[in-house]
Design an enzyme around this catalytic site. Sequence first.
Site, PDB file in Angstrom:
ATOM      1  N   ALA A 287      38.410  53.173  51.690  1.00 49.33           N
ATOM      2  CA  ALA A 287      38.684  52.037  52.709  1.00 49.33           C
ATOM      3  C   ALA A 287      40.002  52.002  53.038  1.00 49.33           C
ATOM      4  CB  ALA A 287      38.312  50.846  52.263  1.00 49.33           C
TER       5      ALA A 287
ATOM      6  N   TYR B 222      39.273  43.879  59.203  1.00 47.26           N
ATOM      7  CA  TYR B 222      39.082  44.415  57.553  1.00 47.26           C
ATOM      8  C   TYR B 222      37.627  43.654  57.264  1.00 47.26           C
ATOM      9  CZ  TYR B 222      38.938  45.360  52.754  1.00 47.26           C
ATOM     10  OH  TYR B 222      38.695  45.667  51.462  1.00 47.26           O
TER      11      TYR B 222
ATOM     12  N   PHE C  75      37.123  40.681  44.804  1.00 49.36           N
ATOM     13  CA  PHE C  75      38.190  39.796  45.338  1.00 49.36           C
ATOM     14  C   PHE C  75      39.676  40.351  44.940  1.00 49.36           C
ATOM     15  CE2 PHE C  75      34.599  37.171  45.766  1.00 49.36           C
ATOM     16  CZ  PHE C  75      34.940  35.976  46.125  1.00 49.36           C
TER      17      PHE C  75
END
Length: 189
Positions: A77, A145, A173
Amino acid sequence: MDQNRLFAITGGCGFIGAHLAAALIRRGDRVRIIDDLSTGRRDAPPAEAELIVGNISDPDAVAQTVKGASGVFHLAAIASVERCNIAWRESHRTNLYGTVTVFEAARDASDKPLPVAWASSAAIYGVAETMPITEDAPKQPMSPYGADKLSGEHHASAAADLFDLPTTACRFFNVFGPGQDPSSPYSGV
């Protein structure tokens, strides 16, 4: 346990992917990585891992990566929210189109779809209304995002219904540990 299985890892030269590759190899599995090396390091994963330098938006490269695999770990990503805000289309191509490309390759890799464990993000929540955040908290992404990661979850759900594609999204997270780049904006954790 069936030893010496092959697992495909997208983003396997990144911080999380390299640690995962090492753990899989330690337990006796084989690993094939696809990474474009835009943020990952070629020397991060173990030398025993096979590396395909390529982009997850390239269906042929992804199909080559998952061929013969028992499962897929999709970690690739553009994870920088700031970079996604600046390069919206480029990050969308990687973060959502690339995710759909991985799902499609896993669907088509063999007679039965391959399971995909993949990285979603806490960014799907936006600014949380209550703490601690629970899985059923409202999803209100405030960045491209977060929007792409939430869209990826919707695509995963649709792929499960339409194609029996088994997926598991992990909403990261902050992840930290040995080998993390100290200049990373996330290293403050």
